[in-house]
Design an enzyme around this catalytic site. Structure first.
Site, PDB file in Angstrom:
ATOM      1  N   ASP A 227       0.840  -1.200   0.000  1.00 40.48           N
ATOM      2  CA  ASP A 227       0.000   0.000   0.000  1.00 40.48           C
ATOM      3  C   ASP A 227       0.874   1.248   0.000  1.00 40.48           C
ATOM      4  O   ASP A 227       1.335   1.703   1.040  1.00 40.48           O
ATOM      5  CB  ASP A 227      -0.919  -0.004   1.242  1.00 40.48           C
ATOM      6  CG  ASP A 227      -1.867   1.196   1.265  1.00 40.48           C
ATOM      7  OD1 ASP A 227      -1.945   1.911   0.237  1.00 40.48           O
ATOM      8  OD2 ASP A 227      -2.542   1.395   2.304  1.00 40.48           O
TER       9      ASP A 227
ATOM     10  N   LYS B 281       1.681   7.905   0.384  1.00 40.12           N
ATOM     11  CA  LYS B 281       2.039   7.992   1.801  1.00 40.12           C
ATOM     12  C   LYS B 281       3.430   8.596   1.963  1.00 40.12           C
ATOM     13  O   LYS B 281       4.300   8.342   1.134  1.00 40.12           O
ATOM     14  CB  LYS B 281       2.073   6.578   2.412  1.00 40.12           C
ATOM     15  CG  LYS B 281       0.723   5.931   2.642  1.00 40.12           C
ATOM     16  CD  LYS B 281       0.911   4.546   3.238  1.00 40.12           C
ATOM     17  CE  LYS B 281      -0.406   3.808   3.377  1.00 40.12           C
ATOM     18  NZ  LYS B 281      -1.320   4.392   4.376  1.00 40.12           N
TER      19      LYS B 281
ATOM     20  N   ASP C  37      -5.839   6.347  -0.829  1.00 39.07           N
ATOM     21  CA  ASP C  37      -5.208   5.574   0.250  1.00 39.07           C
ATOM     22  C   ASP C  37      -6.246   4.836   1.099  1.00 39.07           C
ATOM     23  O   ASP C  37      -5.897   3.984   1.912  1.00 39.07           O
ATOM     24  CB  ASP C  37      -4.361   6.511   1.126  1.00 39.07           C
ATOM     25  CG  ASP C  37      -3.345   5.762   1.970  1.00 39.07           C
ATOM     26  OD1 ASP C  37      -3.160   4.542   1.718  1.00 39.07           O
ATOM     27  OD2 ASP C  37      -2.723   6.377   2.855  1.00 39.07           O
TER      28      ASP C  37
ATOM     29  N   ARG D 209     -11.020  -0.703   2.059  1.00 38.84           N
ATOM     30  CA  ARG D 209     -12.477  -0.801   2.127  1.00 38.84           C
ATOM     31  C   ARG D 209     -13.079  -1.041   0.744  1.00 38.84           C
ATOM     32  O   ARG D 209     -14.163  -1.628   0.621  1.00 38.84           O
ATOM     33  CB  ARG D 209     -13.038   0.475   2.781  1.00 38.84           C
ATOM     34  CG  ARG D 209     -12.701   1.745   2.061  1.00 38.84           C
ATOM     35  CD  ARG D 209     -12.897   2.987   2.932  1.00 38.84           C
ATOM     36  NE  ARG D 209     -11.825   3.174   3.909  1.00 38.84           N
ATOM     37  CZ  ARG D 209     -11.780   4.153   4.798  1.00 38.84           C
ATOM     38  NH1 ARG D 209     -12.756   5.051   4.858  1.00 38.84           N
ATOM     39  NH2 ARG D 209     -10.777   4.261   5.640  1.00 38.84           N
TER      40      ARG D 209
END
Ligand code: BES
Ligand code: ZN
Ligand code: ZN
Length: 500
Positions: A269, A276, A346, A350
């Site tokens: 991720d 990030k 990001d 979900r």
């Protein structure tokens, strides 16, 4: 580490290291008094001088100078007898592995399972110790090449017990080993660098499980996912060169009662275009811990011979900012036809869970669904590394999870999923937004759970946020730094007790 049981008394056990526990103010047992006598009162004298008081996690080694068959004794403090528990046994066992390695022993013998804990059987105590030993001994060394021979391992542990108890003991060892091996397997998968542990790698791991007759594995690739219109999952994968997969592992497919386990499998991720910062990205190979835990749990339930149907779902993808990456403001139509406005790339976990939960419910009609995900940084803010957050639509299922959590000490803490939280997810452009419409990320864990709720229609469902429990920033008693394998023992316990 081999673990066996033997009907030998501690007074006559030939071992390099005898591991013995004492409570605060505990009187020496008959056998220990005998050893004490043979050692010219060495044990009673260190107790009298308060050098060793049995305080929790205190330790003391004693050389036996060949006066008894055991070469050395490791005396461990068990704390207050009233406060003793299975978790303390696990922790003591974990610490024992560190002592044993530090002192360069390869094997040891112990009778720690004989210490009584109210309302527990000898089998349970042996299981807890076995878990502590095997989980505590774990180290991820796959990529070490220099001084490999200096990596310390323990080859054998022997439980000493009366003959009549050996059957119970061996059962405890067996179950403890199944659960610990599966947990250590998850730790390996999660610790493996993202450059290796891609969606395809994870799918291949699942294929290995299909060697068991009770397991069927189905792997959906990009083509199948496109045909199924799983656009929320596909959208996340858009910026990556790795093909996404949805892996379905079906155990006992002919049984009536069925439980679906869904695990977030973002193999890396980066945040996507909402990239990030470095300090937050560095550990993000762990973002597939949910999927790895589902895989590990499937492995353990095969060995435990759980009598129900359990279906594991692993949506697998990278979240990368490649040139075709999903953009903030994009809208996707999810598998259940709801539209989602992607306002932060990001918040990807979900999205892949949304499609998978909807797919699982519609096509498999399970009696219950449980998902596990390293879903929100906010979960670490709320609960730290000590408990996972749990929320869902079925109080009975949540209660069952809580009880399994207390039993295994892979604990969960409930957060509310009240309707008010849905208000923050109402979109201007689409049906739902993928992040809350707030000042910042208030109630971030609940908002993420509330988002998922939109993709489950009527099946009893529980979501577990494992962001804080799946990865430790420092070693504890039986958990290493890095991947913990949290969840395998929790879910296995839940499934073992499903119809009780
Ligand atoms: N994988 C992260 C969650 C995470 C973050 C786990 C830090 C452990 C440590 C997830 O995909 C994520 O990035 N979530 C965002 C959501 C936000 C953009 C609403 C987060 O928690 O910051
Ligand atoms: Zn993310
Ligand atoms: Zn993520």
């Amino acid at each position: 580490m081999k673990i066996n049981s033997q009907s030998t008394k501690i007074t006559s056990c030939k071992t390099n290291l005898l591991v013995i526990g004492l409570f605060e103010k505990e009187k020496l047992s008959k056998e220990l008094s005998l050893i004490d006598k043979q050692l010219n009162g060495e044990i009673s004298s260190i107790i009298k001088s308060k050098q060793f008081a049995g305080e929790l996690f205190q330790s003391q080694t004693i050389s036996t100078l060949k006066k008894i068959p055991a070469r050395k004794i490791l005396l461990l403090g068990l704390g207050k007898e009233k406060e003793f528990s299975l978790e303390i046994l696990r922790k003591i066992a974990g610490l024992t592995t560190k002592f044993v390695k530090k002192q360069d022993f390869k094997e040891f013998a112990t009778n720690l399972q004989t210490k009584i804990i109210k309302n527990t059987t000898i089998e349970q105590r042996t299981q807890a110790l076995t878990e502590g030993f095997l989980l505590g001994e774990y180290k991820f060394t796959d990529y070490k090449t220099v001084d490999k021979d200096k990596i310390k391992t323990i080859s054998s542990c022997i439980f000493l017990e009366d003959k009549k108890e050996l059957l119970a003991l061996n059962n405890g060892i067996k179950i403890g080993r199944i659960l610990s091996d599966a947990t250590n397997y998850v730790r390996d998968l999660v610790n493996t660098p993202a450059g290796i542990a891609t969606p395809t790698f994870m799918a291949n791991e699942a294929k290995k499980l299909a060697k068991n007759k009770s397991i069927k594995v189905k792997i959906l690739g990009k083509k199948e996912l496109t045909k199924l219109k799983m656009n929320a999952l596909l959208g996340v994968s858009q910026g990556s060169s790795q093909e996404p997969k949805l892996v379905i592992i079906d155990y006992n497919s002919s049984k009536k009662e069925s439980i679906a386990l869904v695990g977030k499998g973002v193999t890396f991720d980066s945040g996507g275009l909402d990239i990030k910062p470095d300090a937050y990205m560095v550990d993000m190979k762990f973002d597939m811990a949910g999927a790895a835990t589902v895989l590990g749990t499937m492995k353990s339930i095969v060995d435990l011979k759980i009598p129900h149907r359990v279906i594991g779902f692993m949506p697998l993808t990278e979240n990368m900012p490649g040139s075709s990456a999903q953009k903030p403001g994009d809208v996707v139509i999810a598998y259940n036809k709801k539209t989602i406005e992607i306002l932060n790339t990001d918040a990807e976990g979900r999205l892949i869970l949304a499609d998978t939960l909807a797919y699982a419910e519609k096509n498999y009609k399970p009696n219950a669904m449980i998902d596990l995900a390293t879903l929100t940084g906010a979960c670490i803010m709320a609960l730290g590394y000590t408990a996972a957050a749990v929320m869902g639509t079925d109080e009975k299922l949540i209660a069952k999870l809580k009880s399994s959590g207390d039993e295994t000490y892979e604990r969960v803490w409930e957060l509310p999923l009240w309707d008010e939280y849905q208000d923050f997810l109402k979109g201007d452009v689409a049906d739902v937004r993928n992040i809350g419409n707030m000042k910042g990320y208030e109630a971030g864990t609940i908002v993420a759970g509330s988002f998922l709720k939109n993709f489950v229609e009527k099946t009893p469902w529980v979501h577990i946020d494992i962001a804080g429990t799946a990865w430790f920033i420092k070693e504890t008693h039986y958990n290493p730094k890095g991947a913990t394998g949290y969840g395998v023992r929790l879910l296995s316990n839940l499934l073992q007790n499903w119809k009780k």
